[in-house]
Scaffold this motif. Structure first.
Motif, short mmCIF file in Angstrom:
data_model
loop_
_atom_site.label_atom_id
_atom_site.label_comp_id
_atom_site.label_asym_id
_atom_site.label_seq_id
_atom_site.Cartn_x
_atom_site.Cartn_y
_atom_site.Cartn_z
N LEU A 1 -2.69 -3.17 -104.28
CA LEU A 1 -3.90 -3.95 -104.04
C LEU A 1 -4.41 -4.52 -105.36
CD1 LEU A 1 -5.81 -1.66 -101.53
CD2 LEU A 1 -4.56 -3.73 -101.03
N GLY A 2 -4.92 -5.73 -105.30
CA GLY A 2 -5.43 -6.38 -106.50
C GLY A 2 -4.33 -6.94 -107.37
N LYS B 1 -9.48 -6.63 -105.68
CA LYS B 1 -8.94 -5.39 -105.11
C LYS B 1 -9.53 -5.08 -103.73
CE LYS B 1 -8.36 -3.17 -109.58
NZ LYS B 1 -8.84 -2.11 -110.47
N SER B 2 -10.71 -5.61 -103.45
CA SER B 2 -11.34 -5.35 -102.15
C SER B 2 -12.09 -6.58 -101.69
CB SER B 2 -12.29 -4.15 -102.23
OG SER B 2 -13.45 -4.50 -102.96
N GLN C 1 -13.12 -8.11 -109.82
CA GLN C 1 -12.47 -6.89 -109.33
C GLN C 1 -12.66 -6.71 -107.82
OE1 GLN C 1 -10.55 -4.57 -111.13
NE2 GLN C 1 -10.59 -6.27 -112.57
N HIS C 2 -13.87 -7.02 -107.34
CA HIS C 2 -14.20 -6.89 -105.92
C HIS C 2 -14.90 -8.17 -105.49
CE1 HIS C 2 -13.22 -2.61 -106.17
NE2 HIS C 2 -13.91 -2.59 -107.30
N LYS D 1 -3.01 -8.45 -102.22
CA LYS D 1 -2.03 -7.36 -102.12
C LYS D 1 -0.62 -7.91 -102.12
CE LYS D 1 -3.14 -7.07 -97.24
NZ LYS D 1 -4.35 -7.82 -97.38
N PRO E 1 -8.21 -8.43 -99.10
CA PRO E 1 -8.04 -8.25 -100.54
C PRO E 1 -6.64 -8.68 -100.95
CG PRO E 1 -7.94 -6.13 -99.41
CD PRO E 1 -8.29 -7.17 -98.39
#
Length: 194
Positions: free
Chosen positions: A180-181, A186-187, A132-133, A170, A168
């Motif tokens: 995003l993600g 996502k980050s 996720q990150h 996008k 990230p």
């Protein structure tokens, strides 16, 4: 002579003359890349950069900025003591619930904020894309000015897989709305150490 042989003979007769490739040395730099320029580009792309002097600073920064993260995978135990262990076993599906992956980067590029990683660092190729990150630990001394310099450094890669990651994931393809993600993390957080 068959039609295939005629076609191949015609192609061979009509080849352009060989020309030497252009010399691109004027694009290469001998000085190190600018960490401030790298930081500015990463932040423009939607990432965040934290300058640290020790790996012990990573865990408090993660706790402060990722309050909803529970499942953390760390390539090196010193990055995040207490991270999930045994995550390398399996076909990659065991990583679908990972909230944060902390991985090392080989080099960064100041002109576009890209970070080069290979399977030697990440162990499982899908890790930086399924999490996720994503957080990347990058030595401050390994920032290069341009992609020309980066390609000169990785000219003969020793790994079977390598990728430049910049910001990230996008996309704005659907109705011009930024998502995003879309096809990855996502980050992106970069811990610039040194």
């Amino acid at each position: 002579m068959s039609s295939r042989e005629q076609i191949l003979a015609a192609i061979k007769r009509n080849q352009p003359e060989q020309q030497e490739l252009p010399v691109l040395d004027s694009f290469r730099h001998t000085e190190a890349g600018d960490p401030a320029a790298f930081r500015k580009v990463v932040e423009t792309l939607g990432g965040q950069v934290y300058e640290i002097t020790s790996y012990t600073e990573i865990q408090p920064l993660v706790a402060e900025h990722y309050t909803d993260v529970t499942r953390v995978v760390s390539i090196r135990p010193e990055y995040f003591p207490g991270a999930i262990t045994g995550w390398q076993e399996g076909d990659g599906r065991q990583l679908e619930q990972v909230d944060l992956a902390i991985i090392p980067g080989q080099l960064g590029v100041a002109e576009n904020g890209a970070i080069w990683i290979t399977e030697q660092e990440i162990e499982v190729r899908v890790l930086p894309f399924i999490t996720q990150h994503l957080a990347i630990v990058l030595p401050r001394t390994e920032i290069l000015p341009t992609m020309h310099d980066a390609y000169a450094r990785i000219w003969s890669p020793s790994a079977g897989f390598g990728v430049f990651i910049a910001g990230p994931s996008k996309t704005a393809d659907i109705e011009q709305s930024l998502v995003l993600g879309a096809h990855g993390a996502k980050s992106l957080t970069v811990f610039l150490i040194g």
